[in-house]
Design a protein around this motif. Structure first.
Motif, PDB file in Angstrom:
ATOM      1  N   ALA A 350     -17.247  18.704  52.496  1.00 43.79           N
ATOM      2  CA  ALA A 350     -15.953  19.139  53.019  1.00 43.79           C
ATOM      3  C   ALA A 350     -15.392  20.274  52.166  1.00 43.79           C
ATOM      4  CB  ALA A 350     -14.980  17.965  53.050  1.00 43.79           C
ATOM      5  N   ASP A 351     -14.639  21.150  52.796  1.00 45.51           N
ATOM      6  CA  ASP A 351     -14.097  22.326  52.121  1.00 45.51           C
ATOM      7  C   ASP A 351     -13.276  21.925  50.895  1.00 45.51           C
ATOM      8  OD1 ASP A 351     -13.530  25.064  51.788  1.00 45.51           O
ATOM      9  OD2 ASP A 351     -11.598  24.817  52.790  1.00 45.51           O
ATOM     10  N   GLY A 352     -13.646  22.449  49.738  1.00 42.50           N
ATOM     11  CA  GLY A 352     -12.923  22.199  48.501  1.00 42.50           C
ATOM     12  C   GLY A 352     -13.225  20.881  47.827  1.00 42.50           C
ATOM     13  N   HIS A 353     -14.068  20.027  48.435  1.00 41.06           N
ATOM     14  CA  HIS A 353     -14.303  18.690  47.886  1.00 41.06           C
ATOM     15  C   HIS A 353     -14.923  18.727  46.496  1.00 41.06           C
ATOM     16  CE1 HIS A 353     -15.336  14.377  47.922  1.00 41.06           C
ATOM     17  NE2 HIS A 353     -16.472  14.765  47.367  1.00 41.06           N
ATOM     18  N   PHE A 354     -15.798  19.700  46.239  1.00 41.14           N
ATOM     19  CA  PHE A 354     -16.442  19.770  44.926  1.00 41.14           C
ATOM     20  C   PHE A 354     -15.404  19.853  43.803  1.00 41.14           C
ATOM     21  CE2 PHE A 354     -20.624  22.025  46.407  1.00 41.14           C
ATOM     22  CZ  PHE A 354     -20.899  20.939  47.224  1.00 41.14           C
ATOM     23  N   TYR A 355     -14.268  20.502  44.079  1.00 41.37           N
ATOM     24  CA  TYR A 355     -13.360  20.907  43.013  1.00 41.37           C
ATOM     25  C   TYR A 355     -12.093  20.069  42.896  1.00 41.37           C
ATOM     26  CZ  TYR A 355     -16.590  24.718  43.559  1.00 41.37           C
ATOM     27  OH  TYR A 355     -17.747  25.439  43.684  1.00 41.37           O
ATOM     28  N   SER A 356     -11.795  19.262  43.897  1.00 40.13           N
ATOM     29  CA  SER A 356     -10.608  18.421  43.793  1.00 40.13           C
ATOM     30  C   SER A 356     -10.528  17.486  44.993  1.00 40.13           C
ATOM     31  CB  SER A 356      -9.338  19.285  43.734  1.00 40.13           C
ATOM     32  OG  SER A 356      -8.194  18.484  43.563  1.00 40.13           O
ATOM     33  N   VAL A 357     -10.010  16.278  44.755  1.00 45.47           N
ATOM     34  CA  VAL A 357      -9.678  15.354  45.843  1.00 45.47           C
ATOM     35  C   VAL A 357      -8.339  14.714  45.516  1.00 45.47           C
ATOM     36  CG1 VAL A 357     -12.097  14.855  46.397  1.00 45.47           C
ATOM     37  CG2 VAL A 357     -10.864  13.380  44.793  1.00 45.47           C
ATOM     38  N   SER A 358      -7.717  14.132  46.510  1.00 48.76           N
ATOM     39  CA  SER A 358      -6.450  13.444  46.296  1.00 48.76           C
ATOM     40  C   SER A 358      -6.685  12.152  45.517  1.00 48.76           C
ATOM     41  CB  SER A 358      -5.797  13.129  47.640  1.00 48.76           C
ATOM     42  OG  SER A 358      -4.646  12.327  47.455  1.00 48.76           O
ATOM     43  N   HIS A 359      -5.777  11.847  44.582  1.00 43.10           N
ATOM     44  CA  HIS A 359      -5.929  10.642  43.772  1.00 43.10           C
ATOM     45  C   HIS A 359      -5.851   9.360  44.596  1.00 43.10           C
ATOM     46  CE1 HIS A 359      -5.121  13.549  40.571  1.00 43.10           C
ATOM     47  NE2 HIS A 359      -5.638  12.675  39.731  1.00 43.10           N
ATOM     48  N   ASP A 360      -5.232   9.424  45.768  1.00 47.17           N
ATOM     49  CA  ASP A 360      -5.126   8.221  46.594  1.00 47.17           C
ATOM     50  C   ASP A 360      -6.150   8.211  47.731  1.00 47.17           C
ATOM     51  OD1 ASP A 360      -4.080  10.219  48.167  1.00 47.17           O
ATOM     52  OD2 ASP A 360      -2.158   9.232  48.553  1.00 47.17           O
ATOM     53  N   SER A 361      -7.252   8.946  47.556  1.00 46.75           N
ATOM     54  CA  SER A 361      -8.306   8.964  48.572  1.00 46.75           C
ATOM     55  C   SER A 361      -8.888   7.568  48.764  1.00 46.75           C
ATOM     56  CB  SER A 361      -9.421   9.927  48.159  1.00 46.75           C
ATOM     57  OG  SER A 361      -8.953  11.247  48.064  1.00 46.75           O
ATOM     58  N   ASP A 362      -9.253   7.255  49.992  1.00 47.28           N
ATOM     59  CA  ASP A 362      -9.800   5.943  50.329  1.00 47.28           C
ATOM     60  C   ASP A 362     -11.073   5.663  49.539  1.00 47.28           C
ATOM     61  OD1 ASP A 362     -10.377   3.537  51.675  1.00 47.28           O
ATOM     62  OD2 ASP A 362     -11.607   4.609  53.151  1.00 47.28           O
ATOM     63  N   GLY A 363     -11.058   4.584  48.759  1.00 46.10           N
ATOM     64  CA  GLY A 363     -12.250   4.159  48.038  1.00 46.10           C
ATOM     65  C   GLY A 363     -12.428   4.780  46.669  1.00 46.10           C
ATOM     66  N   LEU A 364     -11.549   5.700  46.257  1.00 48.21           N
ATOM     67  CA  LEU A 364     -11.661   6.330  44.937  1.00 48.21           C
ATOM     68  C   LEU A 364     -11.114   5.370  43.882  1.00 48.21           C
ATOM     69  CD1 LEU A 364     -12.366   8.944  43.352  1.00 48.21           C
ATOM     70  CD2 LEU A 364      -9.988   9.654  43.698  1.00 48.21           C
ATOM     71  N   VAL A 365     -11.979   4.902  42.967  1.00 48.31           N
ATOM     72  CA  VAL A 365     -11.556   3.899  41.985  1.00 48.31           C
ATOM     73  C   VAL A 365     -11.530   4.435  40.560  1.00 48.31           C
ATOM     74  CG1 VAL A 365     -12.330   1.964  43.401  1.00 48.31           C
ATOM     75  CG2 VAL A 365     -13.914   2.993  41.762  1.00 48.31           C
ATOM     76  N   ALA A 366     -12.156   5.575  40.299  1.00 45.44           N
ATOM     77  CA  ALA A 366     -12.106   6.186  38.967  1.00 45.44           C
ATOM     78  C   ALA A 366     -12.212   7.696  39.132  1.00 45.44           C
ATOM     79  CB  ALA A 366     -13.229   5.670  38.076  1.00 45.44           C
ATOM     80  N   TYR A 367     -11.422   8.427  38.319  1.00 46.49           N
ATOM     81  CA  TYR A 367     -11.355   9.885  38.482  1.00 46.49           C
ATOM     82  C   TYR A 367     -11.065  10.499  37.113  1.00 46.49           C
ATOM     83  CZ  TYR A 367     -10.092  14.243  41.019  1.00 46.49           C
ATOM     84  OH  TYR A 367     -10.040  15.519  41.517  1.00 46.49           O
ATOM     85  N   TRP A 368     -12.060  11.198  36.579  1.00 47.91           N
ATOM     86  CA  TRP A 368     -11.881  11.931  35.332  1.00 47.91           C
ATOM     87  C   TRP A 368     -11.853  13.424  35.664  1.00 47.91           C
ATOM     88  CZ3 TRP A 368     -15.247   7.801  35.748  1.00 47.91           C
ATOM     89  CH2 TRP A 368     -15.050   6.715  34.880  1.00 47.91           C
ATOM     90  N   LYS A 369     -10.666  14.026  35.688  1.00 40.97           N
ATOM     91  CA  LYS A 369     -10.596  15.472  35.909  1.00 40.97           C
ATOM     92  C   LYS A 369     -10.970  16.230  34.643  1.00 40.97           C
ATOM     93  CE  LYS A 369      -7.703  17.508  38.571  1.00 40.97           C
ATOM     94  NZ  LYS A 369      -8.533  17.765  39.764  1.00 40.97           N
ATOM     95  N   LEU A 370     -10.852  15.553  33.484  1.00 45.02           N
ATOM     96  CA  LEU A 370     -11.190  16.138  32.187  1.00 45.02           C
ATOM     97  C   LEU A 370     -10.347  17.381  31.918  1.00 45.02           C
ATOM     98  CD1 LEU A 370     -15.059  15.646  32.327  1.00 45.02           C
ATOM     99  CD2 LEU A 370     -13.360  14.178  31.238  1.00 45.02           C
TER     100      LEU A 370
END
Length: 375
Positions: A350-370
């Motif tokens: 999906a467009d832009g998915h490599f570089y950012s997603v919403s923190h409340d995305s369905d099924g996202l349980v861990a997110y390290w933006k670093l």
């Protein structure tokens, strides 16, 4: 039946080509002569079931390459009567920028791997080639290969290194405890993805080319001998990356990417285990880099697990490390995400998915933006 030659010298070998026979017994008689001497030779073909060899490309097709030089592999599904040594490849191209370098047996039964190398494209115009894969008596398979021009840009923006990345050489992020350990237990369905950029060269960390393979391994994500994404375990190609997961007896199962990590270039990699469909798929920059059937005895994935290895060293989850401190990742990392569901290819691309997603995305349980800027 026909011989490949009708004359020759002492010691020459004559190969006879025999057509498949499913009807009735056939006989062909030949006479070898040398001066006045003669020797009769007879071939009898008895009828039987003819099993036609089959080959099919299962890796990404078409293959899309960046402008720099590198290597890639084509994965084939082959029937039981196909030997990888008999595979051949013909490349149709302008110039000689793409080369077939050899074949080997695949990592699982019924597969074969064909390797190719390509040179850098020094002009602005993209170029294409067609690879025809052949095997005696089998229908050929075709792979289309395209390479970007020198000035072509990839989709989206690369992460800004001053803000959105972490340099992992001699560093790692570990987690001996979790704020929500319950959400880090996944069963057999999980997606892990990240942006990575290896240093300019893949070299021995001690400068000694003869060092043990551990000196070359770069760990990206996970737990040693449980669930681990890494590169460098292949002594013939340290740019090859892989997923290692285990069965219920903690025996390792490895699935290796057919697309290799480049040097000094950002790439997005993703690992998708789909417990419902029993598949394991690797992606690089949105393209399928490998796919296999999930081991039937796969152990449930638990990123909270800790254990002591055979040297009594504590093993636990980490970014940029596994086993010991020598297996760090020599490069940068960003946008590390863990999902409790299997992302589809469309979602990954999906467009832009490599570089950012919403923190409340369905099924996202861990997110390290670093992007903390310290630590």
């Amino acid at each position: 039946m026909s011989p490949d030659k009708t004359s020759g010298s002492n010691g020459d070998r004559v190969i006879f080509e025999v057509d498949p026979n499913t009807d009735a017994e056939r006989t062909a008689a030949f006479v070898f002569t040398c001066g006045t001497a003669t020797a009769d030779f007879k071939i009898i073909s008895t009828p039987g079931e003819v099993v036609i060899p089959e080959i099919e490309v299962t890796s990404a097709n078409p293959v899309e390459l960046e402008s720099g030089s590198g290597t890639f592999q084509v994965i084939l599904s082959v029937s039981e009567n196909v030997e990888y040594t008999g595979l051949g490849a013909t490349v149709q191209q302008e110039g000689e920028w793409l080369s077939y370098t050899g074949s080997e047996a695949g990592s699982s039964a019924g597969t074969a791997v064909m390797s190719f190398s390509y040179s850098a494209n020094e002009v602005q115009e993209a170029r294409k080639a067609t690879v025809t894969i052949s095997y005696p008596n089998a229908d050929p398979a075709t792979v289309t290969v395209s390479q970007k021009g020198k000035t072509e840009e990839g989709g989206g923006e690369e992460p800004v290194e001053e803000r959105y990345v972490a340099y992992m050489k001699n560093h790692y992020a570990g987690a001996a405890s979790w704020a929500r350990p319950d959400v880090m237990k996944f069963g057999t369905t999980i997606t892990v993805e990240m942006l990575v950029k290896h240093d300019e060269e893949f070299v021995s960390k001690t400068g000694e080319s003869s060092q043990w393979v551990g000196d070359w391994i770069g760990s990206l994500f996970g737990i040693e001998t449980r669930f681990l994404i890494r590169h460098g375990d292949n002594t013939d190609n340290y740019q090859e990356w892989e997923l290692v997961y285990v069965d219920t007896e903690n025996n390792e199962i490895k699935i290796k990417s057919a697309i290799y990590l480049p040097a000094d270039e950002w790439v997005h990699i993703a690992v998708v285990l789909n417990g419902d469909e029993k598949t394991v798929t690797l992606y690089q920059d949105g393209k399928v880099a490998a796919t296999e059937t999930m081991d039937s005895n796969i152990k449930d994935i638990d990123l909270t697990e800790t254990y002591n290895n055979w040297q009594n060293d504590l093993q636990m989850f980490a970014l940029g490390r596994s086993y010991d401190n020598t297996r760090d990742f020599c490069g940068m990392m960003s946008e590390v995400r863990v999902w409790n569901r299997a992302l589809s290819a469309d979602e990954i691309n999906a467009d832009g998915h490599f570089y950012s997603v919403s923190h409340d995305s369905d099924g996202l349980v861990a997110y390290w933006k670093l992007d903390d800027g310290g630590g």
